[in-house]
Design a protein around this motif. Structure first.
Motif, PDB file in Angstrom:
ATOM      1  N   ALA A 232      12.828  14.499  -6.154  1.00 39.99           N
ATOM      2  CA  ALA A 232      12.569  14.631  -4.723  1.00 39.99           C
ATOM      3  C   ALA A 232      11.093  14.340  -4.464  1.00 39.99           C
ATOM      4  CB  ALA A 232      12.913  16.041  -4.253  1.00 39.99           C
ATOM      5  N   ILE A 233      10.815  13.676  -3.365  1.00 37.25           N
ATOM      6  CA  ILE A 233       9.438  13.400  -2.961  1.00 37.25           C
ATOM      7  C   ILE A 233       8.927  14.601  -2.184  1.00 37.25           C
ATOM      8  CG2 ILE A 233       7.939  11.857  -1.628  1.00 37.25           C
ATOM      9  CD1 ILE A 233       9.275  10.604  -4.138  1.00 37.25           C
ATOM     10  N   THR A 234       7.755  15.105  -2.596  1.00 39.92           N
ATOM     11  CA  THR A 234       7.142  16.250  -1.920  1.00 39.92           C
ATOM     12  C   THR A 234       5.692  15.898  -1.594  1.00 39.92           C
ATOM     13  OG1 THR A 234       6.258  17.289  -3.929  1.00 39.92           O
ATOM     14  CG2 THR A 234       8.553  17.809  -3.351  1.00 39.92           C
ATOM     15  N   ASN A 235       4.972  16.843  -0.968  1.00 38.94           N
ATOM     16  CA  ASN A 235       3.552  16.618  -0.706  1.00 38.94           C
ATOM     17  C   ASN A 235       2.748  16.532  -1.997  1.00 38.94           C
ATOM     18  OD1 ASN A 235       3.771  16.502   2.057  1.00 38.94           O
ATOM     19  ND2 ASN A 235       3.425  18.690   2.336  1.00 38.94           N
ATOM     20  N   GLN A 236       3.204  17.201  -3.052  1.00 41.18           N
ATOM     21  CA  GLN A 236       2.490  17.196  -4.324  1.00 41.18           C
ATOM     22  C   GLN A 236       2.981  16.115  -5.289  1.00 41.18           C
ATOM     23  OE1 GLN A 236       3.770  20.198  -3.043  1.00 41.18           O
ATOM     24  NE2 GLN A 236       1.782  20.678  -2.177  1.00 41.18           N
ATOM     25  N   VAL A 237       4.219  15.668  -5.140  1.00 42.60           N
ATOM     26  CA  VAL A 237       4.813  14.689  -6.056  1.00 42.60           C
ATOM     27  C   VAL A 237       5.366  13.535  -5.238  1.00 42.60           C
ATOM     28  CG1 VAL A 237       6.600  14.285  -7.788  1.00 42.60           C
ATOM     29  CG2 VAL A 237       5.364  16.458  -7.769  1.00 42.60           C
ATOM     30  N   ARG A 238       4.704  12.385  -5.377  1.00 46.23           N
ATOM     31  CA  ARG A 238       5.154  11.183  -4.672  1.00 46.23           C
ATOM     32  C   ARG A 238       4.701   9.968  -5.450  1.00 46.23           C
ATOM     33  NH1 ARG A 238       2.861  11.339   1.055  1.00 46.23           N
ATOM     34  NH2 ARG A 238       3.556  13.435   0.860  1.00 46.23           N
ATOM     35  N   PRO A 239       5.442   8.857  -5.344  1.00 42.66           N
ATOM     36  CA  PRO A 239       5.035   7.646  -6.069  1.00 42.66           C
ATOM     37  C   PRO A 239       3.696   7.115  -5.572  1.00 42.66           C
ATOM     38  CG  PRO A 239       7.311   7.479  -5.337  1.00 42.66           C
ATOM     39  CD  PRO A 239       6.718   8.688  -4.668  1.00 42.66           C
ATOM     40  N   ALA A 240       2.996   6.423  -6.464  1.00 46.33           N
ATOM     41  CA  ALA A 240       1.736   5.778  -6.100  1.00 46.33           C
ATOM     42  C   ALA A 240       2.008   4.739  -5.030  1.00 46.33           C
ATOM     43  CB  ALA A 240       1.129   5.113  -7.331  1.00 46.33           C
ATOM     44  N   CYS A 241       1.047   4.566  -4.169  1.00 47.59           N
ATOM     45  CA  CYS A 241       1.138   3.556  -3.112  1.00 47.59           C
ATOM     46  C   CYS A 241       0.711   2.215  -3.698  1.00 47.59           C
ATOM     47  CB  CYS A 241       0.241   3.951  -1.950  1.00 47.59           C
ATOM     48  SG  CYS A 241       0.250   2.757  -0.615  1.00 47.59           S
ATOM     49  N   ILE A 242       1.624   1.270  -3.744  1.00 50.41           N
ATOM     50  CA  ILE A 242       1.334  -0.053  -4.288  1.00 50.41           C
ATOM     51  C   ILE A 242       1.245  -1.035  -3.118  1.00 50.41           C
ATOM     52  CG2 ILE A 242       2.170  -1.892  -5.803  1.00 50.41           C
ATOM     53  CD1 ILE A 242       3.612   0.344  -7.401  1.00 50.41           C
ATOM     54  N   PRO A 243       0.094  -1.707  -2.944  1.00 46.02           N
ATOM     55  CA  PRO A 243      -0.069  -2.620  -1.806  1.00 46.02           C
ATOM     56  C   PRO A 243       0.913  -3.785  -1.868  1.00 46.02           C
ATOM     57  CG  PRO A 243      -2.066  -2.542  -3.164  1.00 46.02           C
ATOM     58  CD  PRO A 243      -1.076  -1.630  -3.786  1.00 46.02           C
ATOM     59  N   LEU A 244       1.454  -4.154  -0.723  1.00 48.21           N
ATOM     60  CA  LEU A 244       2.428  -5.236  -0.662  1.00 48.21           C
ATOM     61  C   LEU A 244       1.845  -6.541  -0.126  1.00 48.21           C
ATOM     62  CD1 LEU A 244       5.514  -3.248   0.657  1.00 48.21           C
ATOM     63  CD2 LEU A 244       4.987  -3.890  -1.690  1.00 48.21           C
ATOM     64  N   SER A 245       0.830  -6.463   0.745  1.00 46.77           N
ATOM     65  CA  SER A 245       0.288  -7.689   1.328  1.00 46.77           C
ATOM     66  C   SER A 245      -0.585  -8.419   0.304  1.00 46.77           C
ATOM     67  CB  SER A 245      -0.538  -7.378   2.576  1.00 46.77           C
ATOM     68  OG  SER A 245      -1.770  -6.776   2.219  1.00 46.77           O
ATOM     69  N   ASP A 246      -0.583  -9.754   0.369  1.00 46.50           N
ATOM     70  CA  ASP A 246      -1.397 -10.551  -0.551  1.00 46.50           C
ATOM     71  C   ASP A 246      -2.878 -10.217  -0.416  1.00 46.50           C
ATOM     72  OD1 ASP A 246       0.759 -11.798  -1.677  1.00 46.50           O
ATOM     73  OD2 ASP A 246       0.551 -13.666  -0.533  1.00 46.50           O
ATOM     74  N   ALA A 247      -3.330  -9.942   0.803  1.00 42.85           N
ATOM     75  CA  ALA A 247      -4.747  -9.625   1.028  1.00 42.85           C
ATOM     76  C   ALA A 247      -5.177  -8.406   0.221  1.00 42.85           C
ATOM     77  CB  ALA A 247      -5.001  -9.394   2.516  1.00 42.85           C
ATOM     78  N   LEU A 248      -4.311  -7.405   0.112  1.00 44.22           N
ATOM     79  CA  LEU A 248      -4.637  -6.214  -0.668  1.00 44.22           C
ATOM     80  C   LEU A 248      -4.322  -6.387  -2.149  1.00 44.22           C
ATOM     81  CD1 LEU A 248      -3.459  -3.360   1.715  1.00 44.22           C
ATOM     82  CD2 LEU A 248      -5.800  -4.015   1.138  1.00 44.22           C
ATOM     83  N   ARG A 249      -3.231  -7.067  -2.461  1.00 39.94           N
ATOM     84  CA  ARG A 249      -2.834  -7.221  -3.865  1.00 39.94           C
ATOM     85  C   ARG A 249      -3.847  -8.013  -4.673  1.00 39.94           C
ATOM     86  NH1 ARG A 249       2.696  -9.743  -3.544  1.00 39.94           N
ATOM     87  NH2 ARG A 249       2.244 -10.257  -5.683  1.00 39.94           N
ATOM     88  N   TYR A 250      -4.533  -8.961  -4.044  1.00 34.58           N
ATOM     89  CA  TYR A 250      -5.459  -9.822  -4.776  1.00 34.58           C
ATOM     90  C   TYR A 250      -6.928  -9.503  -4.508  1.00 34.58           C
ATOM     91  CZ  TYR A 250      -1.217 -12.323  -5.797  1.00 34.58           C
ATOM     92  OH  TYR A 250       0.047 -12.639  -6.230  1.00 34.58           O
TER      93      TYR A 250
END
Length: 113
Positions: A84-102
């Protein structure tokens, strides 16, 4: 049946999906049984924080990992259940846009601790 006091946590990792943790390849050992999520300081007993322990059912070490040079030092751990996703346990935020990814973020972070 292991108790919290008999479990040693020595490597860090990052939740990347509700069932997968990314960690260092050199952390993959045969005795690796579970991950603890929601704990950020291994010197604090689990009784003092809300943690989730999940068993590891599969370990995937990068196929080009080299223990001598520590090249490709990455692994993926598959957990025994969907968390379960909680305030303390959540997946890392991975950028999706090319501007952020590169974008080169070298030296652009100010750490608070």
């Amino acid at each position: 049946n292991a108790t919290s006091s008999s479990i040693r946590f020595l490597c860090g990792g990052t939740l990347i999906t509700q069932r997968h943790v990314m960690s260092a390849g050199h952390c993959i050992i045969s005795q690796l049984l579970l991950v603890r999520l929601g704990s950020f300081d291994i010197s604090v007993p689990a009784d003092n924080v809300n943690v989730i322990d999940a068993f590891i059912i599969s370990q995937y070490l990068h196929e080009l990992y080299d223990s001598k040079s520590i090249s490709y030092d990455i692994s993926i751990l598959k957990l025994d259940r969907t968390l379960a996703i909680t305030n303390q346990v959540r997946p890392a935020c991975i950028p999706l846009s090319d501007a952020l990814r590169y974008k080169d973020f070298t030296g652009s972070f100010n750490y608070l601790f």
